[in-house]
Design an enzyme around this catalytic site. Structure first.
Site, mmCIF file in Angstrom:
data_model
loop_
_atom_site.group_PDB
_atom_site.id
_atom_site.type_symbol
_atom_site.label_atom_id
_atom_site.label_comp_id
_atom_site.label_asym_id
_atom_site.label_seq_id
_atom_site.Cartn_x
_atom_site.Cartn_y
_atom_site.Cartn_z
ATOM 1 C CG ASP A 131 -0.435 -11.869 3.588
ATOM 2 O OD1 ASP A 131 -0.694 -10.977 2.763
ATOM 3 O OD2 ASP A 131 0.726 -12.260 3.840
ATOM 4 C CG HIS A 152 -2.038 -0.983 1.149
ATOM 5 N ND1 HIS A 152 -2.192 -1.990 2.067
ATOM 6 C CD2 HIS A 152 -3.030 -1.155 0.243
ATOM 7 C CE1 HIS A 152 -3.246 -2.726 1.739
ATOM 8 N NE2 HIS A 152 -3.779 -2.243 0.644
ATOM 9 C CD GLU A 210 -10.829 -10.804 -0.664
ATOM 10 O OE1 GLU A 210 -10.957 -11.539 -1.659
ATOM 11 O OE2 GLU A 210 -9.756 -10.247 -0.374
ATOM 12 C CG HIS A 267 -4.041 -11.018 1.164
ATOM 13 N ND1 HIS A 267 -2.990 -10.308 1.689
ATOM 14 C CD2 HIS A 267 -4.753 -10.141 0.414
ATOM 15 C CE1 HIS A 267 -3.075 -9.046 1.304
ATOM 16 N NE2 HIS A 267 -4.129 -8.916 0.526
ATOM 17 C CD GLU A 273 -7.064 -8.903 2.792
ATOM 18 O OE1 GLU A 273 -7.745 -9.346 1.867
ATOM 19 O OE2 GLU A 273 -6.409 -7.859 2.719
ATOM 20 N NE ARG A 295 -6.716 1.081 0.530
ATOM 21 C CZ ARG A 295 -6.845 -0.210 0.227
ATOM 22 N NH1 ARG A 295 -7.476 -1.030 1.053
ATOM 23 N NH2 ARG A 295 -6.343 -0.694 -0.883
ATOM 24 C CD GLU A 321 -5.078 -11.329 -3.777
ATOM 25 O OE1 GLU A 321 -4.917 -11.822 -2.643
ATOM 26 O OE2 GLU A 321 -5.534 -10.190 -3.982
ATOM 27 C CG ASP A 338 -10.661 -6.835 -1.116
ATOM 28 O OD1 ASP A 338 -10.995 -6.272 -0.053
ATOM 29 O OD2 ASP A 338 -9.647 -7.538 -1.211
HETATM 30 C C1 LIG Z 1 -7.666 -4.030 -2.906
HETATM 31 C C2 LIG Z 1 -7.785 -4.230 -1.406
HETATM 32 O O1 LIG Z 1 -8.390 -3.121 -0.834
HETATM 33 C C3 LIG Z 1 -6.463 -4.489 -0.739
HETATM 34 O O2 LIG Z 1 -5.597 -3.427 -0.986
HETATM 35 C C4 LIG Z 1 -5.833 -5.788 -1.186
HETATM 36 C C5 LIG Z 1 -6.621 -6.965 -0.724
HETATM 37 O O3 LIG Z 1 -7.355 -6.919 0.241
HETATM 38 C C6 LIG Z 1 -6.531 -8.220 -1.469
HETATM 39 O O4 LIG Z 1 -5.681 -8.343 -2.348
HETATM 40 O O5 LIG Z 1 -7.299 -9.119 -1.166
HETATM 41 MG MG LIG Z 2 -8.735 -8.679 0.284
#
Ligand SMILES: C[C@H](O)[C@H](O)CC(=O)C(=O)O
Ligand SMILES: [Mg+2]
Length: 394
Positions: A291, A22, A240, A318, A268, A48, A338, A214
Site C-alpha cells: 500500500d 475502515h 490473500e 493495495h 498490504e 472490526r 485494485e 481476502d
Molecule cells: C476487505 C479486507 O478485509 C480489507 O478491509 C481490505 C483489504 O485488505 C484489501 O482491499 O485488500
Molecule cells: Mg487485502
C-alpha cells in the site's frame, strides 16, 4: 525550481471514511463479520470497529513551498501520526529543497529507526513522502506518473474488492475479491460456510470471472491450506493475506501447499524494501500488494517494485486510490489495479477516499483512461467541507 524550498509542514486529522477506509458507519459490508486475527475472541468477531480498527483516523499532510504552492496527501495514522510529523519529521523538510525527496526520505527513516521501521511510523513517512511528490508535481505542473518516468499504458484495468463480486462483474471489473467471513475459531462449520459463499458467487459470475478471497491475516497454515484446497473447485484465483504478516515461513509453506495455478498474495501490511525483500527472497507469494500510503510512500514503492521485478513477481498495490493509480500506470509488472468498493452495499462505484478528496477519479466499466490522471501532482484537492483538526500546531 532548484531554489524553491519547503517553508512549512502541517499535519491534520480527519474522521469518517476516506484514507482510513475502515472508519465507516454501521451496516457497511467492510465491517460485517469479517475474519480477523481478533475473531478468536467472540466479543470482537462481528465488528472490526469493536476492536478499534478505525481508532486512528486519517492523517493529512500539507507541505507549503516558498513559492506558495501547497502539496498534500492523506493516509491512515490520525493523531499519533500528526504528532510524529509535527514534532519529529518536519525538521527534515522545512528549509530543504522541494526536489530533495530521496534525502528527506532517508533522514525520516534513519531518524525514526529506533522506534519505527514498520506500521504507524512508516504510514506517517509515507504520507509525508506522497505530499512531497504532490508538491513537486504541482510546482512542475506535471502529473506524478510523468515524474515517475512516464506511463507504460493508456488505460488501467481494475478488479473490485467488496462483498458483491457479482455486481462488480456487471460494473465491468475484471474480478472480485471478497472478504473471508469465518476464521479458524468458527471450526468446520465456518469453513463450510466460507466455501458455500464462494460456490454461490461462482455460480452467479460464471466460470471465467476472477474470484479471490481476502483473509486479512486471520488464518493459520493448516486452515489456509484446507481453504485453498476446498476453494480450488470453485476456481479461486488467489488467496490473500492468509497469515500474519510476520509469518514469512508460513507463507513460503502455504505457497507450496496451494493447488497448482492458485496464487498466494500478500504485503498490504508489509513495509519498506527490507520487508518486501523477505517476502521475495523467501518465495512467499506470487503477487506483492504494497500500500503506497503504508509501505514507505512512492519513493519506497519504486524500489520495492524494482526488487519484485527482478524476482519475476507482480506488484498490485493495495487500495490507496490516486496514489497507486499514478504508480500502476508506470510499471510493466503492475498489469492491473485494485478498486475498493466503498459503497456500503458494494452496489455502486463511489470514490475510494470519499468524502476527503475532490476530483478523485473512479473506474468506468472497470477501466480508467490515463488522460484522467493528467493533472499536476496527484490531481486531487482536499475537500474543504471536511473538518480538519490540527492537534499539534507548532
Ligand atoms: C476487505 C479486507 O478485509 C480489507 O478491509 C481490505 C483489504 O485488505 C484489501 O482491499 O485488500
Ligand atoms: Mg487485502
Amino acid at each position: 525550481m532548484g531554489n524553491i524550498t519547503i517553508k512549512h509542514v502541517r499535519a491534520f486529522v480527519l474522521r469518517g471514511g476516506g484514507a482510513d477506509y475502515h472508519d465507516q458507519a454501521d451496516g457497511h459490508w467492510i465491517d460485517d463479520h469479517i475474519s480477523t486475527p481478533m475473531s478468536k475472541y467472540p466479543e470482537y468477531r462481528q465488528s472490526r470497529r469493536s476492536f478499534g480498527i478505525n481508532v486512528l483516523g486519517t492523517l493529512v499532510v500539507e507541505i507549503e513551498a516558498s513559492d506558495g504552492t501547497v502539496g498534500f496527501a492523506v493516509t491512515t495514522g490520525g493523531e499519533p501520526a500528526a504528532y510524529i510529523v509535527e514534532k519529529h519529521l518536519a525538521r527534515f523538510l522545512e528549509g530543504a529543497r522541494v526536489t530533495d525527496i530521496e534525502k528527506i526520505w532517508d533522514q525520516m527513516y534513519q531518524s525514526t529507526l529506533y522506534y519505527g521501521r514498520k506500521g504507524l511510523v512508516i504510514n506517517t513517512i509515507s504520507g509525508v513522502d506522497l505530499a512531497l511528490w504532490d508538491l513537486l508535481g504541482k510546482i512542475r505542473q506535471e502529473p506524478v506518473h510523468q515524474l515517475l518516468g512516464g506511463a507504460v499504458r493508456d488505460e488501467l484495468q481494475f478488479y473490485a474488492t467488496g462483498a458483491r463480486p457479482d455486481l462488480a462483474q456487471k460494473m465491468g471489473f475484471i474480478g472480485g475479491k471478497m472478504p473471508l467471513h469465518h476464521g479458524p475459531s468458527e471450526g468446520e462449520e465456518g469453513l463450510r460456510k466460507n466455501l458455500e459463499e464462494l460456490a454461490t458467487m461462482r455460480e452467479r459470475v460464471g466460470p471465467d470471472f476472477w474470484l479471490m478471497l481476502d483473509c486479512w491475516m486471520s488464518l493459520d497454515l493448516n486452515y489456509a491450506t484446507k481453504l485453498a484446497i476446498g476453494a480450488h473447485e470453485y476456481g479461486l484465483k488467489w488467496i490473500e493475506e492468509a497469515l500474519s504478516p510476520d509469518d514469512y515461513w508460513g507463507y513460503a509453506a502455504l505457497r507450496n501447499n496451494v493447488p497448482k495455478g492458485m496464487l498466494v498474495t500478500t504485503g498490504e501490511h508489509e513495509a519498506t524494501r527490507w520487508g518486501f525483500r523477505m517476502l521475495l527472497e523467501m518465495g512467499c507469494c506470487d503477487i506483492i500488494q504494497p500500500d503506497v500510503g503504508w509501505c514507505g510512500g512512492m519513493t519506497e514503492l519504486v524500489k520495492i517494485s524494482a526488487l519484485a521485478d527482478a524476482h519475476n513477481t507482480l506488484v498490485v498495490p493495495h487500495g490507496s486510490s490516486v496514489y497507486s493509480y499514478h504508480f500502476v500506470a508506470t510499471r510493466h509488472n503492475s498489469p492491473f489495479a485494485e478498486f475498493l468498493m466503498m459503497a456500503p452495499k458494494a452496489d455502486e462505484v463511489v470514490p475510494m477516499f470519499h468524502p476527503q478528496l475532490l476530483g478523485e477519479p473512479v473506474p468506468v466499466n472497470g477501466r480508467m483512461r490515463l488522460s484522467v490522471l493528467d493533472k499536476p501532482g496527484f490531481g486531487v484537492d482536499l475537500n474543504p467541507d471536511c473538518q480538519l483538526h490540527r492537534p499539534y500546531n507548532r
